[in-house]
Design a protein around this motif. Structure first.
Motif, PDB file in Angstrom:
ATOM      1  N   ALA A 176       0.819  -1.222   0.000  1.00 26.81           N
ATOM      2  CA  ALA A 176       0.000   0.000   0.000  1.00 26.81           C
ATOM      3  C   ALA A 176       0.846   1.262   0.000  1.00 26.81           C
ATOM      4  CB  ALA A 176      -0.930   0.002   1.213  1.00 26.81           C
ATOM      5  N   ASP A 177       2.096   1.165   0.450  1.00 25.06           N
ATOM      6  CA  ASP A 177       3.013   2.308   0.514  1.00 25.06           C
ATOM      7  C   ASP A 177       4.285   1.960  -0.240  1.00 25.06           C
ATOM      8  OD1 ASP A 177       1.468   4.076   2.270  1.00 25.06           O
ATOM      9  OD2 ASP A 177       1.849   2.557   3.797  1.00 25.06           O
ATOM     10  N   GLN A 178       4.207   1.970  -1.557  1.00 25.36           N
ATOM     11  CA  GLN A 178       5.335   1.569  -2.384  1.00 25.36           C
ATOM     12  C   GLN A 178       6.319   2.707  -2.624  1.00 25.36           C
ATOM     13  OE1 GLN A 178       4.129  -0.538  -5.955  1.00 25.36           O
ATOM     14  NE2 GLN A 178       2.336  -1.391  -4.933  1.00 25.36           N
ATOM     15  N   LEU A 179       5.855   3.941  -2.474  1.00 25.82           N
ATOM     16  CA  LEU A 179       6.689   5.115  -2.667  1.00 25.82           C
ATOM     17  C   LEU A 179       6.701   5.933  -1.383  1.00 25.82           C
ATOM     18  CD1 LEU A 179       5.470   6.171  -6.215  1.00 25.82           C
ATOM     19  CD2 LEU A 179       7.771   5.384  -5.652  1.00 25.82           C
ATOM     20  N   LEU A 180       7.873   6.136  -0.805  1.00 26.85           N
ATOM     21  CA  LEU A 180       7.993   6.890   0.441  1.00 26.85           C
ATOM     22  C   LEU A 180       9.156   7.861   0.347  1.00 26.85           C
ATOM     23  CD1 LEU A 180       7.555   4.002   3.050  1.00 26.85           C
ATOM     24  CD2 LEU A 180       5.834   5.704   2.409  1.00 26.85           C
ATOM     25  N   GLY A 227      21.714  -0.534  -3.832  1.00 25.82           N
ATOM     26  CA  GLY A 227      20.717  -1.165  -4.694  1.00 25.82           C
ATOM     27  C   GLY A 227      19.474  -1.667  -3.991  1.00 25.82           C
ATOM     28  N   TYR A 228      19.341  -1.354  -2.687  1.00 28.97           N
ATOM     29  CA  TYR A 228      18.157  -1.800  -1.951  1.00 28.97           C
ATOM     30  C   TYR A 228      16.998  -0.806  -2.053  1.00 28.97           C
ATOM     31  CZ  TYR A 228      21.446  -5.146  -0.034  1.00 28.97           C
ATOM     32  OH  TYR A 228      22.391  -6.140   0.102  1.00 28.97           O
ATOM     33  N   LEU A 229      17.301   0.415  -2.461  1.00 31.41           N
ATOM     34  CA  LEU A 229      16.275   1.413  -2.750  1.00 31.41           C
ATOM     35  C   LEU A 229      16.527   2.012  -4.125  1.00 31.41           C
ATOM     36  CD1 LEU A 229      15.878   3.485   0.567  1.00 31.41           C
ATOM     37  CD2 LEU A 229      14.392   1.659  -0.281  1.00 31.41           C
ATOM     38  N   LEU A 230      15.458   2.414  -4.786  1.00 24.18           N
ATOM     39  CA  LEU A 230      15.545   3.163  -6.039  1.00 24.18           C
ATOM     40  C   LEU A 230      14.915   4.532  -5.815  1.00 24.18           C
ATOM     41  CD1 LEU A 230      14.446   0.456  -8.646  1.00 24.18           C
ATOM     42  CD2 LEU A 230      16.775   1.245  -8.165  1.00 24.18           C
ATOM     43  N   ARG A 231      15.569   5.588  -6.282  1.00 24.91           N
ATOM     44  CA  ARG A 231      15.047   6.942  -6.102  1.00 24.91           C
ATOM     45  C   ARG A 231      14.223   7.341  -7.312  1.00 24.91           C
ATOM     46  NH1 ARG A 231      15.499  11.330  -2.990  1.00 24.91           N
ATOM     47  NH2 ARG A 231      15.476  13.399  -3.957  1.00 24.91           N
ATOM     48  N   VAL A 232      13.017   7.822  -7.073  1.00 20.10           N
ATOM     49  CA  VAL A 232      12.135   8.335  -8.123  1.00 20.10           C
ATOM     50  C   VAL A 232      12.270   9.860  -8.088  1.00 20.10           C
ATOM     51  CG1 VAL A 232       9.785   8.399  -9.015  1.00 20.10           C
ATOM     52  CG2 VAL A 232      10.589   6.381  -7.760  1.00 20.10           C
ATOM     53  N   GLU A 233      13.101  10.397  -8.966  1.00 19.50           N
ATOM     54  CA  GLU A 233      13.482  11.810  -8.901  1.00 19.50           C
ATOM     55  C   GLU A 233      12.302  12.757  -9.018  1.00 19.50           C
ATOM     56  OE1 GLU A 233      16.179  13.194  -8.056  1.00 19.50           O
ATOM     57  OE2 GLU A 233      17.559  11.491  -8.048  1.00 19.50           O
ATOM     58  N   ARG A 234      11.382  12.463  -9.937  1.00 21.78           N
ATOM     59  CA  ARG A 234      10.287  13.411 -10.173  1.00 21.78           C
ATOM     60  C   ARG A 234       9.368  13.543  -8.962  1.00 21.78           C
ATOM     61  NH1 ARG A 234       5.559  10.721 -11.537  1.00 21.78           N
ATOM     62  NH2 ARG A 234       5.827   8.474 -11.912  1.00 21.78           N
ATOM     63  N   LEU A 235       9.368  12.534  -8.093  1.00 20.15           N
ATOM     64  CA  LEU A 235       8.529  12.571  -6.897  1.00 20.15           C
ATOM     65  C   LEU A 235       9.341  12.812  -5.625  1.00 20.15           C
ATOM     66  CD1 LEU A 235       6.184   9.522  -7.654  1.00 20.15           C
ATOM     67  CD2 LEU A 235       5.681  11.962  -7.974  1.00 20.15           C
TER      68      LEU A 235
END
Length: 261
Positions: A23-27, A54-62
Motif C-alpha cells: 500500500a506504501d510503495q513510494l515513500l 541497490g536496496y532502494l531506487l530513487r524516483v526523482e520526479r517525486l
C-alpha cells in the motif's frame, strides 16, 4: 540493559526497508521519519546508503524512494533452498482444486506469519495473498497454528514480544489465541471465522516435516464472503486439509521432532 552485540545502524536500515508495503510503495524521507520515528538526518544517511547498495531506487520526479532489486536478491536464496515449497506444491494444488479455497504455506516471521507460497483460487479474496506477504499471529488461523506448534518456551517468548510491541493490540487479540488453543486440542486444526477480517474464514494445520532446526511451517485454506458454519467447514474442507497434511508429511518424511505441546 545494553546489548553490545546489537548493531543499531543495521537495525535502523532494516526498519527503513520494512516501512515499504504494497500500500506504501513510494515513500519520501519525511514519511520514513514518521514510520520509523528516526531523526531526519539519520533517515537521509540511510536512504542514501541503501540507494547506493541497490536496496532502494530513487524516483526523482517525486523525490521519493521505492524498494530496489537488491531486496529481492536477498530473499531469493532462502526461497530457492526451501524444499518444503517444492514438496508441498502439488498437494496444495490438489487441495485448492478440491475446495475452491485459496491455499497458502506460511512460516513464522519475527512477529507475524510470512507466506512462502500461495495459490489464489478464491477470486473474491481482495487481500491478495502472495509470496512474502504477512499476516498477524494471534488473529489468523495460520498464525495460531504456528504458535501452537512452537515449544512452550518459544511460544511464551513470542507472546511476550507481541505484548511489548503493542500492548493494546495484544489485549484485543489474545483471547482469539486462547479460544483457538482449546479448539485445536479437540479438533487438531485452527479455525478463524472473521477473527482478522470479518469477511474471511480460514482453517490451518502445522506441518511436521524437516528437522527440529528448520523453520516452523503451516498450511491454510481461506475464503472470502462465504458465511459458513463450523459444521459446513468441517464437512467440506477439513477432510481435504488433513489429506494434504498427511501427504506432505509422508513425502517429506516425518523427521520433525515435536516442538509443540
Amino acid at each position: 540493559m545494553i546489548d553490545r552485540q546489537f548493531a543499531i545502524n543495521l537495525s535502523r536500515g532494516l526498519e527503513v526497508l520494512r516501512a515499504f508495503t504494497p500500500a506504501d510503495q513510494l515513500l519520501g524521507n519525511r514519511e520514513l521519519c514518521e514510520r520509523t520515528s528516526l531523526p531526519k538526518a539519520t533517515i537521509s544517511r540511510l536512504t542514501y546508503t541503501l540507494e547506493r547498495l541497490g536496496y532502494l531506487l530513487r524516483v526523482e520526479r517525486l523525490q521519493k524512494y521505492r524498494l530496489g532489486p537488491g531486496v529481492l536478491m536477498l530473499g531469493y536464496p532462502m526461497l530457492a533452498s526451501m524444499d518444503i515449497r517444492h514438496l508441498a506444491r502439488p498437494h496444495m494444488e490438489k487441495l485448492a482444486a478440491k475446495t475452491k479455497w485459496t491455499v497458502n504455506l506460511g512460516m513464522l516471521g519475527r512477529l507475524e506469519v510470512v507466506y512462502v507460497d500461495a495459490l489464489r483460487l478464491d477470486k473474491k479474496n481482495f487481500l491478495k495473498p502472495d509470496i512474502g506477504s504477512s499476516r498477524p499471529l494471534l488473529t489468523t488461523s495460520i498464525g495460531r497454528a504456528l504458535l501452537l506448534a512452537s515449544t512452550g518456551a518459544d511460544q511464551k517468548a513470542i507472546l511476550n514480544r507481541l505484548k511489548i510491541a503493542d500492548p493494546s493490540q495484544y489485549r484485543r487479540d489474545i483471547n482469539c489465541f486462547y479460544r483457538d488453543q482449546e479448539f485445536y486440542e479437540k479438533n487438531a486444526y485452527c479455525l478463524s471465522r472473521g477473527d482478522w477480517e470479518g469477511d474471511v474464514y480460514a482453517v490451518a494445520v502445522p506441518l511436521r516435516v524437516g528437522s527440529s532446526d528448520d523453520p516452523l511451517v503451516a498450511l491454510n485454506c481461506t475464503i472470502s464472503g462465504a458465511k459458513l458454519s463450523q459444521a459446513d467447514i468441517a464437512t467440506t474442507v477439513i477432510p481435504h486439509l488433513f489429506e494434504a497434511k498427511r501427504n506432505i508429511e509422508r513425502d517429506g518424511g516425518v523427521t520433525y521432532m515435536n516442538r509443540g505441546r
